[in-house]
Design a protein around this motif. Structure first.
Motif, short mmCIF file in Angstrom:
data_model
loop_
_atom_site.label_atom_id
_atom_site.label_comp_id
_atom_site.label_asym_id
_atom_site.label_seq_id
_atom_site.Cartn_x
_atom_site.Cartn_y
_atom_site.Cartn_z
N GLY A 136 0.79 -1.23 0.00
CA GLY A 136 0.00 0.00 0.00
C GLY A 136 0.82 1.27 0.00
O GLY A 136 0.25 2.36 -0.12
N ILE A 137 2.13 1.17 0.13
CA ILE A 137 2.99 2.36 0.03
C ILE A 137 3.31 2.52 -1.45
O ILE A 137 4.07 1.74 -2.02
N LYS A 138 2.68 3.52 -2.05
CA LYS A 138 2.71 3.62 -3.51
C LYS A 138 3.38 4.89 -4.00
O LYS A 138 3.30 5.95 -3.38
N PHE A 139 4.00 4.72 -5.16
CA PHE A 139 4.65 5.83 -5.86
C PHE A 139 4.27 5.73 -7.33
O PHE A 139 4.03 4.64 -7.85
N LYS A 140 4.20 6.89 -8.00
CA LYS A 140 3.87 6.87 -9.43
C LYS A 140 4.97 7.55 -10.23
O LYS A 140 5.62 8.47 -9.75
N ASP A 141 5.15 7.06 -11.45
CA ASP A 141 6.14 7.68 -12.32
C ASP A 141 5.46 8.69 -13.24
O ASP A 141 4.24 8.88 -13.17
N ALA A 142 6.21 9.32 -14.12
CA ALA A 142 5.69 10.39 -14.98
C ALA A 142 4.63 9.88 -15.95
O ALA A 142 3.78 10.64 -16.39
N GLU A 143 4.67 8.58 -16.27
CA GLU A 143 3.67 8.01 -17.18
C GLU A 143 2.41 7.57 -16.45
O GLU A 143 1.48 7.06 -17.06
N GLY A 144 2.41 7.70 -15.13
CA GLY A 144 1.23 7.31 -14.35
C GLY A 144 1.27 5.88 -13.84
O GLY A 144 0.34 5.42 -13.19
N ASN A 145 2.36 5.16 -14.10
CA ASN A 145 2.50 3.79 -13.60
C ASN A 145 2.70 3.83 -12.09
O ASN A 145 3.48 4.63 -11.58
N ILE A 146 2.02 2.94 -11.40
CA ILE A 146 2.09 2.88 -9.94
C ILE A 146 3.03 1.75 -9.52
O ILE A 146 2.96 0.64 -10.04
N THR A 147 3.90 2.05 -8.56
CA THR A 147 4.78 1.05 -7.96
C THR A 147 4.40 0.94 -6.49
O THR A 147 4.42 1.93 -5.77
N ASP A 148 4.02 -0.26 -6.08
CA ASP A 148 3.67 -0.55 -4.69
C ASP A 148 4.89 -1.23 -4.06
O ASP A 148 5.37 -2.25 -4.57
N LEU A 149 5.41 -0.67 -2.97
CA LEU A 149 6.60 -1.25 -2.35
C LEU A 149 6.37 -2.69 -1.92
O LEU A 149 7.31 -3.49 -1.92
N GLY A 150 5.14 -3.04 -1.59
CA GLY A 150 4.83 -4.42 -1.20
C GLY A 150 5.13 -5.41 -2.32
O GLY A 150 5.46 -6.57 -2.06
N ASP A 151 5.02 -4.96 -3.56
CA ASP A 151 5.30 -5.83 -4.72
C ASP A 151 6.79 -6.03 -4.95
O ASP A 151 7.19 -6.85 -5.78
N LEU A 152 7.62 -5.27 -4.25
CA LEU A 152 9.07 -5.34 -4.45
C LEU A 152 9.78 -6.21 -3.42
O LEU A 152 11.01 -6.25 -3.38
N LYS A 153 9.01 -6.91 -2.57
CA LYS A 153 9.63 -7.78 -1.57
C LYS A 153 10.52 -8.79 -2.30
O LYS A 153 10.16 -9.30 -3.35
N GLY A 154 11.69 -9.04 -1.75
CA GLY A 154 12.66 -9.91 -2.40
C GLY A 154 13.73 -9.11 -3.14
O GLY A 154 14.66 -9.67 -3.70
N LYS A 155 13.58 -7.78 -3.13
CA LYS A 155 14.56 -6.90 -3.75
C LYS A 155 15.04 -5.88 -2.72
O LYS A 155 14.32 -5.54 -1.79
N VAL A 156 16.24 -5.38 -2.92
CA VAL A 156 16.75 -4.28 -2.11
C VAL A 156 16.14 -3.01 -2.70
O VAL A 156 16.16 -2.81 -3.91
N ILE A 157 15.58 -2.16 -1.84
CA ILE A 157 14.94 -0.93 -2.30
C ILE A 157 15.71 0.26 -1.76
O ILE A 157 15.86 0.42 -0.55
N PHE A 158 16.20 1.10 -2.68
CA PHE A 158 16.84 2.36 -2.33
C PHE A 158 15.81 3.44 -2.62
O PHE A 158 15.46 3.71 -3.76
N LEU A 159 15.29 4.06 -1.56
CA LEU A 159 14.22 5.04 -1.66
C LEU A 159 14.75 6.39 -1.20
O LEU A 159 15.20 6.53 -0.06
N ASN A 160 14.74 7.38 -2.09
CA ASN A 160 15.29 8.69 -1.78
C ASN A 160 14.23 9.76 -2.04
O ASN A 160 13.68 9.84 -3.14
N PHE A 161 13.93 10.55 -1.00
CA PHE A 161 13.00 11.68 -1.12
C PHE A 161 13.83 12.95 -1.28
O PHE A 161 14.73 13.21 -0.48
N TRP A 162 13.51 13.75 -2.29
CA TRP A 162 14.30 14.92 -2.61
C TRP A 162 13.40 15.99 -3.24
O TRP A 162 12.22 15.75 -3.49
N ALA A 163 13.95 17.15 -3.52
CA ALA A 163 13.26 18.22 -4.25
C ALA A 163 14.29 19.03 -5.03
O ALA A 163 15.44 19.14 -4.61
N THR A 164 13.87 19.60 -6.13
CA THR A 164 14.79 20.35 -6.99
C THR A 164 15.33 21.60 -6.32
O THR A 164 16.43 22.05 -6.63
N TRP A 165 14.58 22.19 -5.40
CA TRP A 165 14.96 23.44 -4.73
C TRP A 165 15.81 23.22 -3.48
O TRP A 165 16.25 24.17 -2.85
#
Length: 193
Positions: free
Chosen positions: A60-89
């Motif tokens: 249920g922890i979801k992120f979307k890309d520029a094309e509107g595709n949704i990535t649910d972190l729950g679907d990535l179990k079994g992989k190492v996840i590098f998650l970085n929150f940032w802003a251009t400013w």
């Protein structure tokens, strides 16, 4: 002679004030200074030995890309996840980006590692222009729903690394040099597990 000393003192004080103002109000200048400090060995991510922490429920922890595709972190179990929150400013975000790009380039072909670079503003147009101008290849996402406070409290930049069992293996707020050898070894260890 005394007037000469006062004029010199005035000039140096003025230069100091201008430098301070530039660092306060010009984000790229501040980012440049932070990058220099990173090069000197400061701002290293503090990685420790992995502990037997309870796996997190990432469903249920979801992120979307520029094309509107949704990535649910729950679907990535079994992989190492590098998650970085940032802003251009954000100057610290700008400062750590070259090291993040190097980390990404090193592990981008590793099928065990997934990268999510989350623009906290969610402005894909602005973040794409930033990435293109800087020649970064980082995959940009936006927040697509609720994010637990244990993952992101609002500080930028924030980086969280999950191991393959969905345990938080690293969490850091503020700029860090992610191309540091110790961190690269840490990521390789997670990938190999």
């Amino acid at each position: 002679m005394n007037k000469k000393i006062n004029v010199s003192k005035y000039i140096w004080n003025s230069i100091f004030v201008v430098i301070v103002l530039v660092l306060l109000f010009v984000p790229p200048a501040k980012a440049y200074v932070i990058q220099g400090l990173m090069q000197m060995g400061l701002f290293k991510p503090q990685v420790t030995e992995l502990n037997a922490q309870k796996p997190a429920d990432l469903s249920g922890i979801k992120f979307k890309d520029a094309e509107g595709n949704i990535t649910d972190l729950g679907d990535l179990k079994g992989k190492v996840i590098f998650l970085n929150f940032w802003a251009t400013w954000c100057p610290p975000c700008q400062a750590e980006m070259p090291s993040v790009e190097k980390l990404y380039q090193q592990f981008s072909k590793d099928k065990n590692v997934v990268f999510l670079f989350v623009d906290a503003d969610g402005n894909f147009e602005k973040s794409k222009k930033f990435m293109d101008r800087k020649k970064y290849n980082l995959p940009v996402y936006a927040i697509g729903g609720y994010i637990p406070e244990g993952i992101f409290k609002g500080a930028l930049p924030t980086t969280v690394v999950f191991d393959k069992m969905a345990r938080i293996s690293y969490r850091g707020e503020g700029a860090a040099n992610y191309s540091d050898k110790k961190f690269l070894d840490f990521m390789q260890k997670l990938s190999d597990m």
